[in-house]
Design an enzyme around this catalytic site. Structure first.
Site, short mmCIF file in Angstrom:
data_model
loop_
_atom_site.label_atom_id
_atom_site.label_comp_id
_atom_site.label_asym_id
_atom_site.label_seq_id
_atom_site.Cartn_x
_atom_site.Cartn_y
_atom_site.Cartn_z
N LYS A 1 0.84 -1.21 0.00
CA LYS A 1 0.00 0.00 0.00
C LYS A 1 0.86 1.25 0.00
CE LYS A 1 -3.86 -2.34 2.25
NZ LYS A 1 -4.54 -2.67 3.51
N GLN B 1 -4.32 -0.79 9.66
CA GLN B 1 -4.27 -2.16 9.14
C GLN B 1 -4.82 -3.15 10.17
OE1 GLN B 1 -3.27 -3.14 5.97
NE2 GLN B 1 -4.02 -5.15 6.60
N ASP C 1 -10.81 3.29 4.11
CA ASP C 1 -11.21 1.88 4.04
C ASP C 1 -12.73 1.76 3.87
OD1 ASP C 1 -9.18 -0.02 4.04
OD2 ASP C 1 -8.78 0.25 6.18
#
Ligand code: NAD
Length: 305
Positions: A74, A118, A141
């Site tokens: 990412k 994460q 997200d």
């Protein structure tokens, strides 16, 4: 209702690749590269207009091996797209209070447009509390209840990356979702549920299966569109796939012989499907591309562009 019609039939890049069974291979890697190029152009335009690049904070707690790979990918992809990446690598012993404090600081930092924490978080940290603390305007997200709620109400803002990736991949290959029977296998907050909302938004007739489902086989067999997000290698046999169906395999699993495989038995499913995603090379790259797209969307929305 028949299987999905292809209005365009092939990706914008040219002739589609077919499996030996004749199914069109949904090339997530190629489409993701196209999405990333679009993101890079939008990030450059943002930087020119605002005098700074869009910013994405990526927080990792502990050093779970799989998470470290995802986080590294990412960050690299952000950099390549012209998005400034702010790294926050914290030890596994980090307390929930400390993590909440960091999220609060990132919420208030004007250089940070997107915040990604994460998952999974270490034991003892309430992931829901941490995700709920992220400013919904920076929730790249798309996991915050505000963003999930907006998607449920047909007014999506920041959309969960993997389900959004499925929709984009279908669009790129001209797969019509409207009016189709879609079955989602898996009902998690991060994949299955938002996937069902996305398919509903696309005007499919949606069934969601989970551990309480009585006859999974029947639900898959009648589906024109199957999305598998269970997390078990080769969980859906190819013989369950309706001829001509579009199959999106979100699962990423290690098989007994150490290969990366999806939730659908690829070889046999590809004999029947009209379209199918490979694993790897399907929704994995699409998920990262949609994350970057969300980061630039968040930057533009926050700047009122
Ligand atoms: P999860 O464990 O949170 O959810 C799994 C779901 O499957 C649950 O809703 C459960 O009810 C359902 N399920 C389990 N056993 C079942 C059964 N026997 N019959 C019917 N339903 C059953 O998993 P998740 O976070 O949603 O992830 C699913 C898979 O997708 C995993 O392999 C994960 O690694 C992968 N994943 C991939 C990406 C990507 O970028 N491609 C992103 C997220 C998750």
């Amino acid at each position: 209702m028949g299987t999905p019609e292809a209005t365009a039939g092939r990706p914008a890049s040219g002739t589609p690749t077919r499996t030996s069974g004749g199914a069109v291979l949904l090339d997530g890697k190629a489409v993701a590269a196209r999405v990333r190029a679009e993101v890079a152009a939008r990030a450059a335009a943002f930087a020119q207009a605002r005098g700074r690049r869009p910013g994405l904070a990526v927080v990792q707690v502990g050093n779970d091996a799989a998470s470290s790979v995802y986080v590294r990918n990412k960050r690299r992809a952000s950099h390549e797209a012209g998005i400034e990446s702010f790294a926050h690598d914290l030890p596994a012993s980090t307390s929930e209070a400390h993590l909440l404090e960091l999220v609060g600081t990132l919420n208030g930092d004007p250089r940070v447009d997107g915040i990604l924490v994460q998952l999974p978080l270490p034991r003892g940290v309430d992931a829901n509390r941490v995700m709920d603390a992220v400013d919904p305007a920076k929730d790249v997200d798309g996991f915050h209840p505000v963003n999930t709620g907006l998607l449920a109400q047909k007014r999506p803002r920041l959309r969960p990356c993997t389900p959004f990736g499925v929709i984009r991949l279908a669009q790129e290959y001209g797969i019509t979702l409207t009016g189709q029977r879609a079955t989602v296998v898996g009902a998690s907050n991060i994949v299955g549920r938002p996937m069902a909302l996305e398919l509903l938004l696309a005007r499919a007739t949606v069934t969601v299966c989970h551990t309480g489902t009585r006859d999974l086989r029947a639900e898959v067999e009648r589906a024109d569109v199957v999305v598998a997000a269970v997390g078990q290698p080769d969980f859906i046999p190819g013989t369950w796939i309706k001829p001509g169906a579009a199959v999106f395999d979100v699962g990423i699993n290690r098989s007994a012989d150490g290969r990366l495989v999806g939730d659908v038995a690829f070889e046999s499913a590809a004999q029947r499907a009209g379209w199918i995603t490979p694993v790897p090379g399907g929704l994995g790259p699409m998920t990262i591309a949609m994350l970057l797209s969300n980061a630039v969307d968040a930057a533009c929305q926050r700047a009122g562009i």
